[in-house]
Design a protein around this motif. Sequence first.
Motif, PDB file in Angstrom:
ATOM      1  N   ALA A 174       0.817  -1.226   0.000  1.00 52.19           N
ATOM      2  CA  ALA A 174       0.000   0.000   0.000  1.00 52.19           C
ATOM      3  C   ALA A 174       0.843   1.265   0.000  1.00 52.19           C
ATOM      4  CB  ALA A 174      -0.913   0.006   1.224  1.00 52.19           C
ATOM      5  N   GLU A 179      -4.338   4.049  -0.467  1.00 53.55           N
ATOM      6  CA  GLU A 179      -4.743   3.298   0.726  1.00 53.55           C
ATOM      7  C   GLU A 179      -3.660   3.249   1.801  1.00 53.55           C
ATOM      8  OE1 GLU A 179      -3.681   0.160  -2.489  1.00 53.55           O
ATOM      9  OE2 GLU A 179      -4.516   2.196  -2.378  1.00 53.55           O
ATOM     10  N   GLU A 182      -4.789   4.318   5.433  1.00 48.14           N
ATOM     11  CA  GLU A 182      -5.732   3.375   6.034  1.00 48.14           C
ATOM     12  C   GLU A 182      -5.026   2.114   6.503  1.00 48.14           C
ATOM     13  OE1 GLU A 182      -9.590   0.622   4.749  1.00 48.14           O
ATOM     14  OE2 GLU A 182      -8.829   2.149   3.376  1.00 48.14           O
ATOM     15  N   VAL A 183      -4.148   1.586   5.658  1.00 49.04           N
ATOM     16  CA  VAL A 183      -3.443   0.350   6.014  1.00 49.04           C
ATOM     17  C   VAL A 183      -2.478   0.605   7.167  1.00 49.04           C
ATOM     18  CG1 VAL A 183      -1.838  -1.408   5.196  1.00 49.04           C
ATOM     19  CG2 VAL A 183      -3.689  -0.617   3.708  1.00 49.04           C
TER      20      VAL A 183
END
Length: 252
Positions: A174, A179, A182-183
């Motif tokens: 990621a 993303e 978020e990860v």
Amino acid sequence: MTALSINLNKIALIRNSRDTEYPSVIEHAQRCIDAGADGITVHPRPDQRHIRADDCYALAEMLSVEFNIEGNPLAAPMKSDRQGVSDYPGFLEIVRRTRPAQCTLVPDNNSQLTSDHGFDLTRDGDMLAPIIGELKSLGCRVSLFMDPIEEQIRLASDIGADRIELYTGPYAAAYGRAEQHEVLTRFTEASVVAADCGLGLNAGHDLNLHNLATFKTAMHELLEVSIGHAFTVDAIELGLNAAINAYLACLR
């Protein structure tokens, strides 16, 4: 500062591509130590595609830094099909003979190219608990390879693990993408859960000079990272000493 443990599997893989002892795993371990590495990691698989059982025994005798042996505790003995290569005695037998400072248990199998997920302790916890007990009786600190899932991390504490090693493949995939935040947040939250459970925190898989500093900064009390594949590539490009220094700089 977060400890840097260098995984020597890729050095052994290069050696095994020829019928030779060059490059020497032992000499590279010493070079990494001399350059400032805090530890040495190996992952001896039953097919001995890279690190062999004999490498583990030799490293255990010469290392002046922390020795971390990774592997599946259920990996059984396997006959070697290469002339001059001893049979694989089983993962736990290697650990019993070497008694490394840390033993990292990983749920891989013979068909996997590399480790790609953590334990499911709702399924494997009862099997792992007595193994963890034996390893601790041998003087090994026990770490479990885990995904950043709160309930799983809490189970790792319940069955007696000392640390977890977060599988960072999803973070690396990621990194630099939409993303990423978020990860990374999932990993940050997992680090807090580990601390709340009294578990030490390690991390590894696909960490490199581009993504390591961001990961380290986001973690709560990251104690150790083990890096092999990316480090080997960077050592070719930068030189071994410069690569060690670059990774240590990321961890400061």
